[in-house]
Scaffold this motif. Structure first.
Motif, PDB file in Angstrom:
ATOM      1  N   HIS A  63       0.827  -1.211   0.000  1.00 18.82           N
ATOM      2  CA  HIS A  63       0.000   0.000   0.000  1.00 18.82           C
ATOM      3  C   HIS A  63       0.860   1.259   0.000  1.00 18.82           C
ATOM      4  O   HIS A  63       0.358   2.359   0.253  1.00 18.82           O
ATOM      5  CB  HIS A  63      -0.940  -0.009   1.215  1.00 18.82           C
ATOM      6  CG  HIS A  63      -1.850  -1.207   1.275  1.00 18.82           C
ATOM      7  ND1 HIS A  63      -2.839  -1.420   0.351  1.00 18.82           N
ATOM      8  CD2 HIS A  63      -1.889  -2.254   2.138  1.00 18.82           C
ATOM      9  CE1 HIS A  63      -3.481  -2.556   0.650  1.00 18.82           C
ATOM     10  NE2 HIS A  63      -2.913  -3.078   1.721  1.00 18.82           N
ATOM     11  N   TYR A  64       2.157   1.081  -0.251  1.00 20.86           N
ATOM     12  CA  TYR A  64       3.119   2.190  -0.390  1.00 20.86           C
ATOM     13  C   TYR A  64       3.237   3.021   0.893  1.00 20.86           C
ATOM     14  O   TYR A  64       3.545   4.207   0.840  1.00 20.86           O
ATOM     15  CB  TYR A  64       2.740   3.089  -1.574  1.00 20.86           C
ATOM     16  CG  TYR A  64       2.542   2.319  -2.849  1.00 20.86           C
ATOM     17  CD1 TYR A  64       3.622   1.752  -3.521  1.00 20.86           C
ATOM     18  CD2 TYR A  64       1.263   2.124  -3.383  1.00 20.86           C
ATOM     19  CE1 TYR A  64       3.437   1.018  -4.690  1.00 20.86           C
ATOM     20  CE2 TYR A  64       1.072   1.393  -4.546  1.00 20.86           C
ATOM     21  CZ  TYR A  64       2.165   0.837  -5.192  1.00 20.86           C
ATOM     22  OH  TYR A  64       1.986   0.102  -6.349  1.00 20.86           O
ATOM     23  N   GLU A  65       3.017   2.376   2.037  1.00 20.16           N
ATOM     24  CA  GLU A  65       3.133   3.103   3.302  1.00 20.16           C
ATOM     25  C   GLU A  65       4.575   2.996   3.820  1.00 20.16           C
ATOM     26  O   GLU A  65       4.847   2.486   4.910  1.00 20.16           O
ATOM     27  CB  GLU A  65       2.134   2.549   4.316  1.00 20.16           C
ATOM     28  CG  GLU A  65       0.681   2.757   3.885  1.00 20.16           C
ATOM     29  CD  GLU A  65      -0.281   2.714   5.052  1.00 20.16           C
ATOM     30  OE1 GLU A  65      -0.218   3.640   5.882  1.00 20.16           O
ATOM     31  OE2 GLU A  65      -1.094   1.781   5.114  1.00 20.16           O
ATOM     32  N   PHE A  66       5.501   3.517   3.034  1.00 22.43           N
ATOM     33  CA  PHE A  66       6.912   3.359   3.333  1.00 22.43           C
ATOM     34  C   PHE A  66       7.308   4.087   4.622  1.00 22.43           C
ATOM     35  O   PHE A  66       8.141   3.592   5.390  1.00 22.43           O
ATOM     36  CB  PHE A  66       7.767   3.860   2.160  1.00 22.43           C
ATOM     37  CG  PHE A  66       7.527   3.088   0.887  1.00 22.43           C
ATOM     38  CD1 PHE A  66       7.897   1.761   0.787  1.00 22.43           C
ATOM     39  CD2 PHE A  66       6.916   3.686  -0.215  1.00 22.43           C
ATOM     40  CE1 PHE A  66       7.679   1.039  -0.379  1.00 22.43           C
ATOM     41  CE2 PHE A  66       6.697   2.984  -1.374  1.00 22.43           C
ATOM     42  CZ  PHE A  66       7.073   1.649  -1.463  1.00 22.43           C
ATOM     43  N   ARG A  67       6.730   5.279   4.853  1.00 20.85           N
ATOM     44  CA  ARG A  67       7.075   6.003   6.074  1.00 20.85           C
ATOM     45  C   ARG A  67       6.657   5.220   7.306  1.00 20.85           C
ATOM     46  O   ARG A  67       7.418   5.107   8.278  1.00 20.85           O
ATOM     47  CB  ARG A  67       6.407   7.384   6.083  1.00 20.85           C
ATOM     48  CG  ARG A  67       6.880   8.281   7.244  1.00 20.85           C
ATOM     49  CD  ARG A  67       5.791   9.235   7.715  1.00 20.85           C
ATOM     50  NE  ARG A  67       4.621   8.557   8.237  1.00 20.85           N
ATOM     51  CZ  ARG A  67       4.546   8.001   9.446  1.00 20.85           C
ATOM     52  NH1 ARG A  67       5.589   8.012  10.251  1.00 20.85           N
ATOM     53  NH2 ARG A  67       3.437   7.412   9.857  1.00 20.85           N
ATOM     54  N   THR A 338      -5.523   2.420   6.392  1.00 23.06           N
ATOM     55  CA  THR A 338      -4.201   2.702   6.919  1.00 23.06           C
ATOM     56  C   THR A 338      -4.083   2.359   8.398  1.00 23.06           C
ATOM     57  O   THR A 338      -5.010   2.586   9.174  1.00 23.06           O
ATOM     58  CB  THR A 338      -3.808   4.167   6.701  1.00 23.06           C
ATOM     59  OG1 THR A 338      -2.484   4.382   7.204  1.00 23.06           O
ATOM     60  CG2 THR A 338      -4.772   5.111   7.390  1.00 23.06           C
ATOM     61  N   ARG A 339      -2.928   1.791   8.768  1.00 23.86           N
ATOM     62  CA  ARG A 339      -2.621   1.531  10.173  1.00 23.86           C
ATOM     63  C   ARG A 339      -1.799   2.678  10.751  1.00 23.86           C
ATOM     64  O   ARG A 339      -1.354   2.605  11.894  1.00 23.86           O
ATOM     65  CB  ARG A 339      -1.860   0.219  10.304  1.00 23.86           C
ATOM     66  CG  ARG A 339      -2.720  -1.015  10.582  1.00 23.86           C
ATOM     67  CD  ARG A 339      -3.838  -1.208   9.618  1.00 23.86           C
ATOM     68  NE  ARG A 339      -4.608  -2.426   9.899  1.00 23.86           N
ATOM     69  CZ  ARG A 339      -5.672  -2.792   9.229  1.00 23.86           C
ATOM     70  NH1 ARG A 339      -6.131  -2.030   8.242  1.00 23.86           N
ATOM     71  NH2 ARG A 339      -6.315  -3.901   9.529  1.00 23.86           N
ATOM     72  N   ASP A 340      -1.599   3.722   9.978  1.00 21.39           N
ATOM     73  CA  ASP A 340      -0.879   4.887  10.464  1.00 21.39           C
ATOM     74  C   ASP A 340      -1.755   5.632  11.468  1.00 21.39           C
ATOM     75  O   ASP A 340      -2.971   5.429  11.533  1.00 21.39           O
ATOM     76  CB  ASP A 340      -0.512   5.802   9.305  1.00 21.39           C
ATOM     77  CG  ASP A 340       0.764   6.593   9.564  1.00 21.39           C
ATOM     78  OD1 ASP A 340       1.196   6.626  10.728  1.00 21.39           O
ATOM     79  OD2 ASP A 340       1.303   7.166   8.613  1.00 21.39           O
ATOM     80  N   TYR A 341      -1.134   6.491  12.250  1.00 16.99           N
ATOM     81  CA  TYR A 341      -1.878   7.235  13.251  1.00 16.99           C
ATOM     82  C   TYR A 341      -2.032   8.694  12.835  1.00 16.99           C
ATOM     83  O   TYR A 341      -1.245   9.233  12.055  1.00 16.99           O
ATOM     84  CB  TYR A 341      -1.215   7.136  14.625  1.00 16.99           C
ATOM     85  CG  TYR A 341       0.246   7.526  14.647  1.00 16.99           C
ATOM     86  CD1 TYR A 341       0.653   8.851  14.753  1.00 16.99           C
ATOM     87  CD2 TYR A 341       1.233   6.549  14.578  1.00 16.99           C
ATOM     88  CE1 TYR A 341       1.985   9.200  14.782  1.00 16.99           C
ATOM     89  CE2 TYR A 341       2.584   6.884  14.608  1.00 16.99           C
ATOM     90  CZ  TYR A 341       2.950   8.209  14.712  1.00 16.99           C
ATOM     91  OH  TYR A 341       4.270   8.546  14.735  1.00 16.99           O
ATOM     92  N   VAL A 342      -3.068   9.313  13.355  1.00 12.98           N
ATOM     93  CA  VAL A 342      -3.342  10.725  13.108  1.00 12.98           C
ATOM     94  C   VAL A 342      -3.575  11.393  14.462  1.00 12.98           C
ATOM     95  O   VAL A 342      -4.371  10.908  15.274  1.00 12.98           O
ATOM     96  CB  VAL A 342      -4.565  10.917  12.193  1.00 12.98           C
ATOM     97  CG1 VAL A 342      -4.918  12.395  12.075  1.00 12.98           C
ATOM     98  CG2 VAL A 342      -4.305  10.317  10.809  1.00 12.98           C
TER      99      VAL A 342
END
Length: 519
Positions: A63-67, A338-342
């Motif tokens: 998913h291109y979530e490289f960061r 996304t499993r990233d946080y906000v």
């Protein structure tokens, strides 16, 4: 204490999961006064219902979530150093399924996985011939080739409680079983109504409010604060099953499924295999989440496509489910959210700030907490720098992070401890095992023997130090002894807790004075 009236705190945190505990720890270590309230036990929601992995998220590369992957890989080694008793390396075997992703794509993903995070402690990936390698023994014969790579295991609920312990030892006020009823701005402070279980409602004031309520983050915003949070969070249910051990060896397996998701099969608690997880949209009460029959069928079918021994529902000895409070990025597929946080900061001019936490994964909790306190630094006038990257968690100050050497030392110093009990104590409590054991020189000196490796000294320790109030806290979060202890031992422990409650009600000290708050 700072401005906002007598007894005011700098930060009040709603939610005692891994993110709330992490923020409390970071903030307290920077000299801020902190109060954290949790409506149940620490880590009793999503944070104790994970797949128990500290990992970069190999599939997130698609998913291109490289960061996110890079940050998680860096944090993987930070946590491995900070808590080597509850975090340890795990090798994953990924059988190549020709009907799924091509081999070149998997190799490319693993190359990036090896190099994105500046790996130092863990071995890199490699190819495996399943026809001759021991990891191929439990697999069906059509799988001849596999890839092997490293990630880490974590005792997730213990990660939460150790983080909260560190926060408390740095001055934070941690209140479990305390509900946040309401919060309102009054100029540059928050007035928050709290309801301790079995006690009277109280009002506290804070210069900043942090909403780290996990699956209840929108509920806190909508019902407790009166702000509109519709559409900000997407609840995704993840379920796991536990079955008797399916294979020998310390390796875990990662299987590609025909829906392009992956399912893990991981050695668990010595006698079992943990299988998970699912990704299902959820709109019910997070407190009532439970596995559904179709999720059981999905997990059984997924792993039965790889193992020689079919996994059927009748093998299941335990299940657990959790609700992930992911930030709603409008993905159609739940597994692609996304499993990233906000971190959303609401700080009107002249008004007390509100920080709300959406999403995130257990691996990146420390970095999330660091950024959360950084966001509040300006409104609160904080100048102290971040500090947690190099700080061990309680029990994690093991020399050179060498757990095996530490365990050998424990067994040498306490030869009367059975090997299995010494290992369990070392894994759970690390260097704090000495606090638990005190001056004991035999098993008899650990107090009442409840059977199945349970002794009174351990219960007294977790009550005094680890916020335990009821047997469930101990059996299913501070440990997984609920899987191992028999009915007789569980009943004896329950009776001990009942006597403890009676003693506390009578005004007598509930725990021996020899186990007090750590200086």
């Amino acid at each position: 204490m700072r401005a906002g009236g007598e007894g005011a705190v700098d930060i009040l945190i709603v939610g005692g999961g891994v993110n709330g505990a992490g923020i409390a720890r970071d903030a307290a270590g920077r000299g801020l006064s902190v109060l954290l309230c949790e409506q149940n036990d620490l880590g009793s929601g999503t944070s104790s219902a994970s797949t128990k992995l500290i990992h970069g998220g190999l599939r997130y590369l698609e998913h291109y979530e490289f960061r996110l992957v890079r940050e998680a890989l860096i944090e993987r080694e930070v946590l491995l150093r900070a808590a080597p008793h509850i975090v340890w390396p795990l090798r994953f075997v990924l059988p190549h399924n020709r009907s799924m992703r091509p081999a070149w794509l998997v190799r490319l993903g693993l190359f990036l996985y090896d190099h994105l995070g500046g790996r130092e402690l863990l071995p890199g990936s490699r190819s495996v011939d399943l026809r001759s390698h021991p990891s191929g023994v439990p697999l069906q014969p059509q799988f001849a080739k596999a890839f092997e790579y490293s990630d880490c295991w974590v005792e997730d609920a213990r990660l939460v409680v150790l983080t909260a312990m560190d926060a408390r030892e740095r001055g934070a006020d941690i209140r479990t079983r305390t509900r946040c009823l309401s919060a309102r701005r009054d100029g540059d402070i928050w007035r928050v109504r709290l309801a301790p279980e079995g006690g009277e409602e109280i009002e506290v004031t804070a210069r900043a409010l942090v909403n780290a309520a996990g699956p209840w983050v929108a509920d806190v915003l909508n019902a407790r604060i009166g702000l509109n949070a519709n559409g900000a969070v997407r609840l995704i249910k993840g379920s796991h099953i536990v079955v008797p051990r399916l294979f020998e060896g310390d390796q875990a397996y990662i299987f590609q499924n025909d829906d392009r998701r992956i399912v893990f099969a991981i050695p668990y608690e010595g006698d079992y295999t943990l299988i998970g997880t699912t990704d299902v949209d959820y709109d019910g009460d997070p407190a009532a989440v439970a596995i559904a029959e179709d999720e059981i069928a999905y997990l059984c079918r997924a792993v039965s496509g790889y193992f020689k021994q079919p996994v059927t529902p009748d093998l299941i000895v335990w299940t657990y489910s959790g609700v992930r409070p992911l930030y709603d990025d409008k993905s159609k597929d739940a597994s692609a959210v996304t499993r990233d946080y906000v971190l959303e900061l609401d700080a009107p001019e002249g008004a007390a700030p509100l920080l709300s936490v959406f999403g995130g994964k257990i691996t990146t909790f420390r970095r999330l907490a660091e950024q959360a306190v950084d966001r509040l630094a300006a409104p609160l006038g904080v100048s102290a720098p971040p500090w947690t990257a190099d700080a061990p968690l309680p029990g994690g100050d093991i020399p050179n992070a060498d757990f095996d050497a530490f365990l050998a030392g424990l067994r040498r110093d306490r030869p009367w401890l059975p090997a299995s009990l010494a290992r369990r104590y070392a894994r759970a409590y690390g260097t704090r095992t000495g606090d638990l054991l005190g001056d004991a020189g035999s098993l008899d000196q650990l107090g009442e023997d409840f059977g199945d490796g349970l002794h009174e000294a351990e219960l007294r320790y977790v009550v005094a130090r680890e916020f335990v109030t009821v047997p469930e806290d101990f059996f299913w979060r501070r440990s997984k002894m609920g899987l191992h202890a028999g009915e007789k031992a569980r009943s004896a422990v329950a009776a001990w807790f009942a006597r403890l409650g009676e003693a506390a009600g009578a005004g007598r000290p509930a725990v021996a004075a020899s186990i007090g708050k750590r200086a």
